[in-house]
Design an enzyme around this catalytic site. Structure first.
Site, PDB file in Angstrom:
ATOM      1  N   VAL A   1     -14.202  25.780 -16.234  1.00 23.62           N
ATOM      2  CA  VAL A   1     -13.084  26.742 -16.256  1.00 23.62           C
ATOM      3  C   VAL A   1     -13.558  28.170 -16.508  1.00 23.62           C
ATOM      4  CG1 VAL A   1     -11.477  24.964 -17.039  1.00 23.62           C
ATOM      5  CG2 VAL A   1     -12.710  26.355 -18.735  1.00 23.62           C
ATOM      6  N   GLU A   2     -14.877  28.387 -16.514  1.00 22.16           N
ATOM      7  CA  GLU A   2     -15.418  29.653 -17.011  1.00 22.16           C
ATOM      8  C   GLU A   2     -14.954  30.882 -16.232  1.00 22.16           C
ATOM      9  OE1 GLU A   2     -18.362  26.624 -18.633  1.00 22.16           O
ATOM     10  OE2 GLU A   2     -16.935  26.822 -16.986  1.00 22.16           O
TER      11      GLU A   2
END
Length: 263
Positions: free
Chosen positions: A136-137
């Protein structure tokens, strides 16, 4: 038989020819901080040296595999600190990938961000049917740099890896199985049991054969075909001088289960 690691945030449990490496920070949903990373690194160094161990699981203590990187640590870390953490993660992930024993990751409830990347060097992944699984960075101002941009394309292809990394969305468990990212999907409550069962099945195979096969497979995408075929032959031929080779073929001829000694 359990072995606690120096920081008390991971441990090794032994059961026959299987070793279970457990993230042990359940009060924080096994979020990964530097002491936990250090303990996991030490754990995989140790299990790789235990002759009786023929297969390894990577599991999370409690209801969750891992919520990912410790958010407070990530929020407070400057560039220099993150460079150090990234190198520590790389060392850990390389140790998992190069472990001489096959490694089965059991992923229940969640493996997000860095925890998703932690599962990629494993040889097999058993995923819970309700698990949040993905990187999800890009939604946090960075991008996954613990190996996802390199290992993920090797597992699922470049196009699918771009989709997972650049959208920052979780991959549905059924889709993860369909694209070959995970070996099996099962109920979250059954993940640890299924991972252990798979490791126990692997541990019945000839340990020297598995070790050399894993070495050959890990190098398969890094070498031109002819060099890879040479490496394969070089790794395979010494096995014909082992007692396990005689036992394996003898057992098949006699219609019985083999009993391998790793010799």
């Amino acid at each position: 038989m359990a072995t606690q690691l120096p920081n008390g945030l991971a441990r090794i449990e032994r059961d026959g020819h299987r070793a279970d490496v457990l993230l042990s920070r359940p009060e924080k949903r096994n979020a990964m901080n530097r002491p936990l990373i250090a303990d996991l690194t030490a754990a995989f160094e140790r299990v790789g040296e235990l002759e009786a161990v023929r297969a390894v699981t990577l599991l999370g203590e409690g209801p969750v595999f891992s919520a990912g990187m410790d958010l407070e640590m990530m929020h407070e870390s400057d560039r220099a600190t993150m460079e150090a953490i990234t190198q520590e993660l790389r060392t850990l992930f390389d140790r998992i990938e190069n472990c001489s024993r096959p490694v089965v990751a059991g992923i229940k409830r969640a493996a997000v961000g860095g925890a998703f990347e932690l599962t990629l060097p494993a040889d097999f992944r058993v995923l819970g049917a309700e698990a949040a699984y993905g990187v999800v960075e890009v939604k946090l101002g960075v991008f996954p740099h613990g190996g996802a941009t390199q290992r993920l394309p090797r597992l699922v292809g470049l196009a699918k890896a771009k989709e997972l990394v650049l959208t920052g969305e979780y991959v549905a468990p059924a889709a993860a199985e369909r694209i070959g990212l995970v070996t099996e999907v099962c109920a979250d409550d059954a993940v640890d049991e299924r991972a252990r069962a798979l490791a126990d099945d692997l541990a019945k195979n000839a340990p020297l054969g598995m070790e050399r096969a894993k070495t050959a497979l890990n190098g398969a995408l890094e070498l031109p075909l002819e060099e890879g075929l040479d490496m394969e032959a070089d790794l395979a031929m010494p096995l014909y001088e082992t007692a396990d080779r005689k036992e394996g073929f003898g057992a098949r001829l006699e219609g019985r289960e083999p009993s391998f000694e790793g010799e």
